[in-house]
Design an enzyme around this catalytic site. Structure first.
Site, PDB file in Angstrom:
ATOM      1  N   LYS A  35     -70.582 -61.144  -5.470  1.00  0.00           N
ATOM      2  CA  LYS A  35     -70.519 -62.330  -4.606  1.00  0.00           C
ATOM      3  C   LYS A  35     -71.318 -63.474  -5.223  1.00  0.00           C
ATOM      4  O   LYS A  35     -70.884 -64.612  -5.269  1.00  0.00           O
ATOM      5  CB  LYS A  35     -71.150 -62.013  -3.233  1.00  0.00           C
ATOM      6  CG  LYS A  35     -70.165 -61.841  -2.116  1.00  0.00           C
ATOM      7  CD  LYS A  35     -70.937 -61.770  -0.803  1.00  0.00           C
ATOM      8  CE  LYS A  35     -70.102 -61.137   0.276  1.00  0.00           C
ATOM      9  NZ  LYS A  35     -70.856 -60.921   1.510  1.00  0.00           N
ATOM     10  N   GLU A 147     -76.924 -67.499  16.332  1.00  0.00           N
ATOM     11  CA  GLU A 147     -75.946 -68.471  15.832  1.00  0.00           C
ATOM     12  C   GLU A 147     -74.693 -68.415  16.726  1.00  0.00           C
ATOM     13  O   GLU A 147     -74.277 -67.351  17.139  1.00  0.00           O
ATOM     14  CB  GLU A 147     -75.600 -68.092  14.381  1.00  0.00           C
ATOM     15  CG  GLU A 147     -74.648 -69.019  13.705  1.00  0.00           C
ATOM     16  CD  GLU A 147     -75.043 -70.491  13.852  1.00  0.00           C
ATOM     17  OE1 GLU A 147     -76.123 -70.876  13.394  1.00  0.00           O
ATOM     18  OE2 GLU A 147     -74.252 -71.265  14.461  1.00  0.00           O
ATOM     19  N   LEU A 149     -71.747 -70.225  15.886  1.00  0.00           N
ATOM     20  CA  LEU A 149     -70.552 -70.740  15.210  1.00  0.00           C
ATOM     21  C   LEU A 149     -69.400 -69.748  15.302  1.00  0.00           C
ATOM     22  O   LEU A 149     -69.596 -68.549  15.485  1.00  0.00           O
ATOM     23  CB  LEU A 149     -70.866 -71.068  13.743  1.00  0.00           C
ATOM     24  CG  LEU A 149     -71.316 -69.951  12.795  1.00  0.00           C
ATOM     25  CD1 LEU A 149     -70.177 -69.103  12.291  1.00  0.00           C
ATOM     26  CD2 LEU A 149     -72.053 -70.566  11.635  1.00  0.00           C
ATOM     27  N   ARG A 150     -68.185 -70.300  15.193  1.00  0.00           N
ATOM     28  CA  ARG A 150     -66.987 -69.463  15.192  1.00  0.00           C
ATOM     29  C   ARG A 150     -66.411 -69.411  13.784  1.00  0.00           C
ATOM     30  O   ARG A 150     -66.431 -70.426  13.078  1.00  0.00           O
ATOM     31  CB  ARG A 150     -65.905 -70.056  16.115  1.00  0.00           C
ATOM     32  CG  ARG A 150     -66.259 -70.075  17.571  1.00  0.00           C
ATOM     33  CD  ARG A 150     -65.410 -71.092  18.301  1.00  0.00           C
ATOM     34  NE  ARG A 150     -65.672 -72.434  17.787  1.00  0.00           N
ATOM     35  CZ  ARG A 150     -64.957 -73.517  18.103  1.00  0.00           C
ATOM     36  NH1 ARG A 150     -63.924 -73.416  18.898  1.00  0.00           N
ATOM     37  NH2 ARG A 150     -65.260 -74.706  17.596  1.00  0.00           N
ATOM     38  N   LEU A 249     -59.261 -70.192  27.515  1.00  0.00           N
ATOM     39  CA  LEU A 249     -58.328 -69.815  28.583  1.00  0.00           C
ATOM     40  C   LEU A 249     -56.930 -69.647  28.003  1.00  0.00           C
ATOM     41  O   LEU A 249     -55.947 -69.762  28.723  1.00  0.00           O
ATOM     42  CB  LEU A 249     -58.303 -70.895  29.671  1.00  0.00           C
ATOM     43  CG  LEU A 249     -59.492 -70.930  30.635  1.00  0.00           C
ATOM     44  CD1 LEU A 249     -59.324 -72.055  31.645  1.00  0.00           C
ATOM     45  CD2 LEU A 249     -59.666 -69.598  31.373  1.00  0.00           C
ATOM     46  N   GLY A 252     -53.027 -64.349  25.578  1.00  0.00           N
ATOM     47  CA  GLY A 252     -52.497 -63.875  24.294  1.00  0.00           C
ATOM     48  C   GLY A 252     -52.481 -62.374  24.207  1.00  0.00           C
ATOM     49  O   GLY A 252     -52.218 -61.672  25.193  1.00  0.00           O
ATOM     50  N   CYS A 259     -67.140 -60.014  16.279  1.00  0.00           N
ATOM     51  CA  CYS A 259     -68.227 -60.297  17.233  1.00  0.00           C
ATOM     52  C   CYS A 259     -67.959 -59.795  18.651  1.00  0.00           C
ATOM     53  O   CYS A 259     -68.723 -58.983  19.169  1.00  0.00           O
ATOM     54  CB  CYS A 259     -68.514 -61.782  17.246  1.00  0.00           C
ATOM     55  SG  CYS A 259     -68.880 -62.406  15.607  1.00  0.00           S
ATOM     56  N   LYS A 262     -67.770 -55.964  19.077  1.00  0.00           N
ATOM     57  CA  LYS A 262     -69.073 -55.355  18.759  1.00  0.00           C
ATOM     58  C   LYS A 262     -70.116 -55.703  19.825  1.00  0.00           C
ATOM     59  O   LYS A 262     -70.848 -54.841  20.309  1.00  0.00           O
ATOM     60  CB  LYS A 262     -69.515 -55.874  17.390  1.00  0.00           C
ATOM     61  CG  LYS A 262     -70.933 -55.594  16.984  1.00  0.00           C
ATOM     62  CD  LYS A 262     -71.161 -56.046  15.556  1.00  0.00           C
ATOM     63  CE  LYS A 262     -71.451 -57.515  15.414  1.00  0.00           C
ATOM     64  NZ  LYS A 262     -72.818 -57.947  15.694  1.00  0.00           N
ATOM     65  N   ARG A 327     -60.927 -57.999  10.776  1.00  0.00           N
ATOM     66  CA  ARG A 327     -61.729 -56.998  11.493  1.00  0.00           C
ATOM     67  C   ARG A 327     -61.365 -57.005  12.976  1.00  0.00           C
ATOM     68  O   ARG A 327     -61.336 -58.070  13.602  1.00  0.00           O
ATOM     69  CB  ARG A 327     -63.229 -57.286  11.316  1.00  0.00           C
ATOM     70  CG  ARG A 327     -63.754 -56.809   9.989  1.00  0.00           C
ATOM     71  CD  ARG A 327     -65.196 -57.160   9.800  1.00  0.00           C
ATOM     72  NE  ARG A 327     -65.395 -58.584   9.602  1.00  0.00           N
ATOM     73  CZ  ARG A 327     -66.598 -59.171   9.479  1.00  0.00           C
ATOM     74  NH1 ARG A 327     -67.680 -58.421   9.572  1.00  0.00           N
ATOM     75  NH2 ARG A 327     -66.704 -60.458   9.275  1.00  0.00           N
TER      76      ARG A 327
END
Ligand code: UGA
Length: 425
Positions: A35, A147, A149-150, A249, A252, A259, A262, A327
């Site tokens: 990485k 955190e 963030l998405r 909302l 789906g 996230c 888990k 995931r």
């Protein structure tokens, strides 16, 4: 300011690029040498919008290494953003945090501040303080800084946080974090300083609430199908009430990713250890699993329960758009169930790649020769597909799990269209 981020996953990358773009110098550490090699060549090992651009633009403010020792004398601020995966029993595996902390302790020269961005069980950071105290005489402060963030909008979210939560009892840590976050211009009322346990709980409570919101709308969507109501109208009607809002909302095929699954499991587990049953969150998980069954049933019902040898074009594999992450993606379970029933799969996703799935280079190729189309991710490029592309489907039927084509008139073309929360149109 010189800072170090440990762990280069989605959060680590977004934090490093975000801090660098706001003028800090960031030392990024990860054990994975492959990485680090890629990053040093300016390559981002994941797909995340804007990351490619920022790594090039701010390379003067970034340094990537596998060797924390080499940078230990250059900073005393360490953000930890390593993975905290689920264990078999739903509890959280924090071993990577201990590994990172051990490295910091080993090389820290004087005072150090460790800021934990990873999602951890309530009480973990307080325990970590004791762990560190037993290992070193150097003063090391701990702060929890969850955190929010998405993936898919990680950098945008990181740079424009709706709130910054800091959990620590150390005044020195608060001062340092205020300085680090100063360039973000977060209004005072959105800069929340609290204790470690509360900061940890905020993260779990936020993710679980969002998961709950999606499961709720999916359950209402199911009822809409039975009562001939239209979930899109219901969504609009709900969102006009600003106590409810218009976010999360979208009905789906259920929530996935690294996230929500888990963290919902983890908070249930934490509650169980405290003899509390979190019934709402348990139900959210149950509804989420049921949503996949419900969607697969739409497909099998159409074929009178016989999809043996049907060729199904799958559009989208990632757990959501703008990421290559699969995931806990609902697509994986849906494809597995379709295959178990004898269907053949032709899939396309712009970024996600899965070795075991028969994938094609374009939507067009995936649709070619297929009997029906199944949409599992709302990638922007799918919205551009012309209705006529679906005319080549042998059975002229689309099952849209993400309401991508909700506003199209497929009837005009003799194509049947099924989505979630609204009957065939
Ligand atoms: C989530 C949270 O939204 C972030 O605030 C948090 O920081 C992050 O987890 C984390 O803990 O690291 P993320 O998993 O990246 O972010 O993605 P989301 O955009 O929240 O989507 C999660 C799942 O919910 C996806 O499968 C998505 O398709 C699904 N979803 C989302 C819906 O089915 N309907 C919606 O209306 C919204």
């Amino acid at each position: 300011m010189n800072i170090c981020t440990i762990g280069i996953g989605y959060v680590g990358i977004a934090a490093a690029l975000g801090f660098a773009s706001l003028g800090h110098f960031v030392f990024c550490v990860d054990k994975d040498e492959e990485k680090i090699k890629k990053l040093n060549e300016g390559q981002i090992p994941i797909y995340e919008p804007k990351a490619d651009e920022l790594i090039k633009k701010y390379k003067k403010n970034l340094f990537f290494t596998s060797d924390i020792k080499s940078i230990a004398d250059k900073t005393n601020v360490f953000f930890i953003a390593v993975g905290t995966p689920s264990k078999q029993d739903g509890s959280v595996d924090c071993s990577h945090i201990f590994e990172a902390v051990d490295e910091v302790i080993e090389h820290a020269q004087k005072y150090a501040l460790i800021i934990n961005k990873s999602t951890v069980p309530i009480g973990f950071n307080s325990e970590l303080k004791k762990y560190i105290k037993n290992k070193t005489d150097i003063q090391i402060d701990i702060a929890s800084n969850p955190e929010f963030l998405r993936q898919g909008s990680a950098i945008e979210d990181f740079l424009n946080p709706q709130r910054v939560v800091i959990g620590t009892k150390s005044q020195k840590a608060i001062e340092i974090l205020k300085e680090i976050y100063a360039p973000f211009n977060v209004p005072n009322e959105r800069f929340l300083i609290t204790d470690e346990n509360s900061a940890e709980m905020i993260k779990y409570a936020a993710n679980s609430f969002l998961a709950l919101k999606i499961s709720y709308i999916n359950e209402i969507a199911k009822l809409c199908e039975k009562t001939n109501a239209d979930i899109q109208a219901i969504k609009k009607g709900l969102s006009l009430d600003n106590r409810i809002g218009d976010k999360f909302l979208n009905p789906g095929i259920g929530w996935g990713g690294s996230c929500f699954p888990k963290d919902t499991k983890a908070i249930i587990n934490i509650a169980k250890e405290n003899n509390i049953e979190l019934k709402t969150i348990k139900s959210a998980i149950e509804v989420n699993q049921g949503q996949i069954e419900h969607f697969v049933k739409k497909i099998t019902d159409f074929y009178n329960n016989d999809i043996k040898n049907k060729t199904i074009a799958i559009l989208g594999l990632a757990f959501k758009p703008d990421t290559n992450d699969t995931r806990e993606a609902p697509s994986l379970t849906i494809i597995q169930k379709l295959k178990e029933k004898g269907a053949k799969i032709k899939a396309y996703d712009p970024w996600a790649k899965i070795d075991t799935i028969n994938q094609f280079e374009s939507c067009k190729q995936a649709l070619e020769g297929a009997d029906c189309a199944v949409v599992l991710v709302e990638w922007e490029e799918f919205r551009e597909i012309d209705e006529k592309e679906f005319l080549n489907l042998n059975d002229k039927v689309i099952f849209d799990g993400r309401s991508v084509f909700i506003d199209r008139n497929f009837k005009k073309y003799g194509i049947k269209y099924f989505c979630v929360g609204k009957n065939e149109q």
